[in-house]
Scaffold this motif. Sequence first.
Motif, PDB file in Angstrom:
ATOM      1  N   MET A 193       0.835  -1.200   0.000  1.00  0.00           N
ATOM      2  CA  MET A 193       0.000   0.000   0.000  1.00  0.00           C
ATOM      3  C   MET A 193       0.870   1.250   0.000  1.00  0.00           C
ATOM      4  SD  MET A 193      -0.899   2.579   2.364  1.00  0.00           S
ATOM      5  CE  MET A 193      -0.653   1.815   3.951  1.00  0.00           C
ATOM      6  N   LEU A 194       1.948   1.234   0.760  1.00  0.00           N
ATOM      7  CA  LEU A 194       2.815   2.407   0.840  1.00  0.00           C
ATOM      8  C   LEU A 194       3.495   2.673  -0.501  1.00  0.00           C
ATOM      9  CD1 LEU A 194       3.641   4.435   3.017  1.00  0.00           C
ATOM     10  CD2 LEU A 194       5.683   3.079   3.414  1.00  0.00           C
ATOM     11  N   ILE A 195       3.894   1.618  -1.206  1.00  0.00           N
ATOM     12  CA  ILE A 195       4.496   1.786  -2.527  1.00  0.00           C
ATOM     13  C   ILE A 195       3.501   2.431  -3.490  1.00  0.00           C
ATOM     14  CG2 ILE A 195       5.412   0.565  -4.535  1.00  0.00           C
ATOM     15  CD1 ILE A 195       6.565  -1.503  -2.655  1.00  0.00           C
ATOM     16  N   LEU A 196       2.268   1.927  -3.503  1.00  0.00           N
ATOM     17  CA  LEU A 196       1.255   2.446  -4.415  1.00  0.00           C
ATOM     18  C   LEU A 196       0.814   3.856  -4.017  1.00  0.00           C
ATOM     19  CD1 LEU A 196      -0.912  -0.789  -4.795  1.00  0.00           C
ATOM     20  CD2 LEU A 196       0.957   0.011  -6.246  1.00  0.00           C
ATOM     21  N   TYR A 197       0.670   4.084  -2.734  1.00  0.00           N
ATOM     22  CA  TYR A 197       0.249   5.411  -2.270  1.00  0.00           C
ATOM     23  C   TYR A 197       1.305   6.459  -2.596  1.00  0.00           C
ATOM     24  CZ  TYR A 197      -1.122   9.160   0.917  1.00  0.00           C
ATOM     25  OH  TYR A 197      -1.463  10.370   1.452  1.00  0.00           O
ATOM     26  N   SER A 198       2.588   6.099  -2.464  1.00  0.00           N
ATOM     27  CA  SER A 198       3.664   7.037  -2.803  1.00  0.00           C
ATOM     28  C   SER A 198       3.619   7.395  -4.282  1.00  0.00           C
ATOM     29  CB  SER A 198       5.023   6.420  -2.461  1.00  0.00           C
ATOM     30  OG  SER A 198       5.108   6.128  -1.074  1.00  0.00           O
ATOM     31  N   ALA A 199       3.291   6.422  -5.140  1.00  0.00           N
ATOM     32  CA  ALA A 199       3.174   6.706  -6.574  1.00  0.00           C
ATOM     33  C   ALA A 199       1.999   7.637  -6.860  1.00  0.00           C
ATOM     34  CB  ALA A 199       3.015   5.400  -7.353  1.00  0.00           C
ATOM     35  N   LEU A 200       0.930   7.489  -6.118  1.00  0.00           N
ATOM     36  CA  LEU A 200      -0.243   8.352  -6.328  1.00  0.00           C
ATOM     37  C   LEU A 200       0.031   9.796  -5.900  1.00  0.00           C
ATOM     38  CD1 LEU A 200      -3.159   6.030  -5.135  1.00  0.00           C
ATOM     39  CD2 LEU A 200      -2.724   6.801  -7.476  1.00  0.00           C
TER      40      LEU A 200
ATOM     41  N   VAL B 230       2.612  11.569  -6.351  1.00  0.00           N
ATOM     42  CA  VAL B 230       3.403  12.364  -7.290  1.00  0.00           C
ATOM     43  C   VAL B 230       2.604  12.718  -8.548  1.00  0.00           C
ATOM     44  CG1 VAL B 230       5.540  11.327  -6.473  1.00  0.00           C
ATOM     45  CG2 VAL B 230       4.378  10.321  -8.420  1.00  0.00           C
ATOM     46  N   VAL B 231       1.344  12.281  -8.621  1.00  0.00           N
ATOM     47  CA  VAL B 231       0.508  12.645  -9.766  1.00  0.00           C
ATOM     48  C   VAL B 231       0.164  14.126  -9.676  1.00  0.00           C
ATOM     49  CG1 VAL B 231      -1.672  12.215 -10.953  1.00  0.00           C
ATOM     50  CG2 VAL B 231      -0.419  10.319  -9.924  1.00  0.00           C
ATOM     51  N   ASN B 232       0.260  14.828 -10.800  1.00  0.00           N
ATOM     52  CA  ASN B 232      -0.027  16.266 -10.831  1.00  0.00           C
ATOM     53  C   ASN B 232      -1.497  16.513 -10.496  1.00  0.00           C
ATOM     54  OD1 ASN B 232      -0.253  18.994 -11.373  1.00  0.00           O
ATOM     55  ND2 ASN B 232       0.975  18.888 -13.235  1.00  0.00           N
ATOM     56  N   PRO B 233      -1.786  17.283  -9.437  1.00  0.00           N
ATOM     57  CA  PRO B 233      -3.189  17.538  -9.057  1.00  0.00           C
ATOM     58  C   PRO B 233      -3.993  18.230 -10.152  1.00  0.00           C
ATOM     59  CG  PRO B 233      -1.683  18.172  -7.285  1.00  0.00           C
ATOM     60  CD  PRO B 233      -0.839  17.884  -8.485  1.00  0.00           C
ATOM     61  N   SER B 234      -3.311  18.924 -11.062  1.00  0.00           N
ATOM     62  CA  SER B 234      -4.036  19.605 -12.136  1.00  0.00           C
ATOM     63  C   SER B 234      -4.762  18.616 -13.037  1.00  0.00           C
ATOM     64  CB  SER B 234      -3.077  20.460 -12.962  1.00  0.00           C
ATOM     65  OG  SER B 234      -2.091  19.658 -13.594  1.00  0.00           O
ATOM     66  N   LEU B 235      -4.277  17.388 -13.117  1.00  0.00           N
ATOM     67  CA  LEU B 235      -4.969  16.370 -13.910  1.00  0.00           C
ATOM     68  C   LEU B 235      -6.330  16.046 -13.310  1.00  0.00           C
ATOM     69  CD1 LEU B 235      -2.013  13.898 -14.657  1.00  0.00           C
ATOM     70  CD2 LEU B 235      -3.026  15.589 -16.205  1.00  0.00           C
ATOM     71  N   TYR B 236      -6.393  15.976 -11.981  1.00  0.00           N
ATOM     72  CA  TYR B 236      -7.667  15.720 -11.321  1.00  0.00           C
ATOM     73  C   TYR B 236      -8.627  16.897 -11.520  1.00  0.00           C
ATOM     74  CZ  TYR B 236      -4.871  12.169  -8.891  1.00  0.00           C
ATOM     75  OH  TYR B 236      -4.052  11.107  -8.595  1.00  0.00           O
ATOM     76  N   GLU B 237      -8.086  18.100 -11.409  1.00  0.00           N
ATOM     77  CA  GLU B 237      -8.921  19.292 -11.577  1.00  0.00           C
ATOM     78  C   GLU B 237      -9.487  19.368 -12.988  1.00  0.00           C
ATOM     79  OE1 GLU B 237      -6.455  22.547 -10.546  1.00  0.00           O
ATOM     80  OE2 GLU B 237      -6.209  21.957  -8.440  1.00  0.00           O
TER      81      GLU B 237
ATOM     82  N   LYS C 284      -5.417   7.492 -12.356  1.00  0.00           N
ATOM     83  CA  LYS C 284      -4.682   6.876 -11.252  1.00  0.00           C
ATOM     84  C   LYS C 284      -4.080   5.516 -11.621  1.00  0.00           C
ATOM     85  CE  LYS C 284      -7.040   9.307  -7.509  1.00  0.00           C
ATOM     86  NZ  LYS C 284      -7.715   9.197  -6.201  1.00  0.00           N
ATOM     87  N   LEU C 285      -4.872   4.665 -12.229  1.00  0.00           N
ATOM     88  CA  LEU C 285      -4.353   3.337 -12.560  1.00  0.00           C
ATOM     89  C   LEU C 285      -3.192   3.392 -13.558  1.00  0.00           C
ATOM     90  CD1 LEU C 285      -7.540   1.071 -12.667  1.00  0.00           C
ATOM     91  CD2 LEU C 285      -5.851   1.345 -10.840  1.00  0.00           C
ATOM     92  N   PRO C 286      -3.266   4.203 -14.625  1.00  0.00           N
ATOM     93  CA  PRO C 286      -2.078   4.325 -15.492  1.00  0.00           C
ATOM     94  C   PRO C 286      -0.849   4.847 -14.758  1.00  0.00           C
ATOM     95  CG  PRO C 286      -4.027   5.133 -16.625  1.00  0.00           C
ATOM     96  CD  PRO C 286      -4.434   4.895 -15.210  1.00  0.00           C
ATOM     97  N   ALA C 287      -1.070   5.750 -13.786  1.00  0.00           N
ATOM     98  CA  ALA C 287       0.062   6.280 -13.023  1.00  0.00           C
ATOM     99  C   ALA C 287       0.670   5.242 -12.094  1.00  0.00           C
ATOM    100  CB  ALA C 287      -0.380   7.498 -12.217  1.00  0.00           C
ATOM    101  N   LEU C 288      -0.065   4.178 -11.803  1.00  0.00           N
ATOM    102  CA  LEU C 288       0.384   3.153 -10.874  1.00  0.00           C
ATOM    103  C   LEU C 288       1.065   1.970 -11.555  1.00  0.00           C
ATOM    104  CD1 LEU C 288      -2.589   2.992  -8.335  1.00  0.00           C
ATOM    105  CD2 LEU C 288      -0.276   3.810  -7.893  1.00  0.00           C
TER     106      LEU C 288
ATOM    107  N   GLY D 183       4.002   1.498 -13.006  1.00  0.00           N
ATOM    108  CA  GLY D 183       5.373   1.249 -12.559  1.00  0.00           C
ATOM    109  C   GLY D 183       5.431   0.738 -11.134  1.00  0.00           C
ATOM    110  N   ALA D 184       4.639   1.352 -10.247  1.00  0.00           N
ATOM    111  CA  ALA D 184       4.626   0.921  -8.850  1.00  0.00           C
ATOM    112  C   ALA D 184       4.054  -0.477  -8.707  1.00  0.00           C
ATOM    113  CB  ALA D 184       3.812   1.915  -8.015  1.00  0.00           C
ATOM    114  N   LEU D 185       3.020  -0.792  -9.470  1.00  0.00           N
ATOM    115  CA  LEU D 185       2.450  -2.143  -9.433  1.00  0.00           C
ATOM    116  C   LEU D 185       3.457  -3.174  -9.936  1.00  0.00           C
ATOM    117  CD1 LEU D 185      -1.247  -1.635 -10.611  1.00  0.00           C
ATOM    118  CD2 LEU D 185      -0.494  -2.635  -8.445  1.00  0.00           C
ATOM    119  N   LEU D 186       4.235  -2.794 -10.934  1.00  0.00           N
ATOM    120  CA  LEU D 186       5.252  -3.706 -11.444  1.00  0.00           C
ATOM    121  C   LEU D 186       6.302  -3.991 -10.379  1.00  0.00           C
ATOM    122  CD1 LEU D 186       6.510  -5.299 -13.782  1.00  0.00           C
ATOM    123  CD2 LEU D 186       7.657  -3.177 -14.488  1.00  0.00           C
ATOM    124  N   ILE D 187       6.743  -2.948  -9.679  1.00  0.00           N
ATOM    125  CA  ILE D 187       7.735  -3.129  -8.613  1.00  0.00           C
ATOM    126  C   ILE D 187       7.160  -3.996  -7.499  1.00  0.00           C
ATOM    127  CG2 ILE D 187       9.022  -1.931  -6.806  1.00  0.00           C
ATOM    128  CD1 ILE D 187       9.316   0.418  -8.734  1.00  0.00           C
ATOM    129  N   ALA D 188       5.923  -3.698  -7.077  1.00  0.00           N
ATOM    130  CA  ALA D 188       5.290  -4.481  -6.012  1.00  0.00           C
ATOM    131  C   ALA D 188       5.112  -5.936  -6.429  1.00  0.00           C
ATOM    132  CB  ALA D 188       3.946  -3.854  -5.642  1.00  0.00           C
TER     133      ALA D 188
END
Length: 294
Positions: A174-181, A183-190, A207-211, A213-218
Amino acid sequence: MVATVPRARRSWAGWRFVGPFMAVFALVFLAPIAYSIYLSLFRTQLIGGTAFVGADNYLKALADPLFWSAFGNVAVFLVVQVPIMLFLALLVALAIDSGRLYGASFFRIAVFLPYAVPAVVATLMWAFMYGTRFGLVANLSDLLGVRLPDPLSADLILASLGNVVTWEFVGYNMLILYSALRVVNPSLYEAAEIDGASQFRIIVAIKLPALRGALLIATIFSIIGSFQLFNEPAILKNLAPNAITSSFTPNYYAYTLSFAGQQYNYSATVAIVMGVITMIIAYAVQLRGMRKEV
């Protein structure tokens, strides 16, 4: 005359920084691997002593049914437990990152806290709850007046081990995935909210596309951890002697060969073979993940 440019002196400053690490790395990582490979090339016999046998130990390991039975156990464990663990870690990471979870900081620490519990303590704690003559399962059996299935039986032991490992490592992933989330630019959500995208659409499209790399590492870490399964079955061995045999997992098989059977050479061979298999599978998963990203 053509002026000659003096050659720059080679600087060793960088090696002064990495030198201590490289020395420790060679001592505690490379040297044991080299020694294991050396041991795997010999065989100690009652008559004749230690003799060089080349690849005979490796051929024996590849034809050993106990080794492949142990490998099958961790393969089933990997296929079932890792997706469940990563899915739970993903759900928790998305819930914490949503900003709509009350007490998110406390919840994040609470989920991560089991990872700080040593594997021995965690396994003993769950073993007490699994007991049919004491602990939680026994109490529930008495309360309900029925005989509940034994979590430490041969049919359920893999599921019980998977539950322990999932409880331990959901917070870590969870910490690996949360750390990846984070760093996502908040302007994308806006921008997505301005376009009228729902929360589900934001998760799927941003969110899922941004994850990835982190999912691969996990996933790679989880594959390596599954193939290295040792502490939990070794501790539960005394409580479930019929379910956990000496060849329950490859690591436990190698441990038994070395410390109970005095077969140090063959034990080193089993460890090397399992290490190579783990490396190949982890590398294949990495290549597949990188292709999807491209």
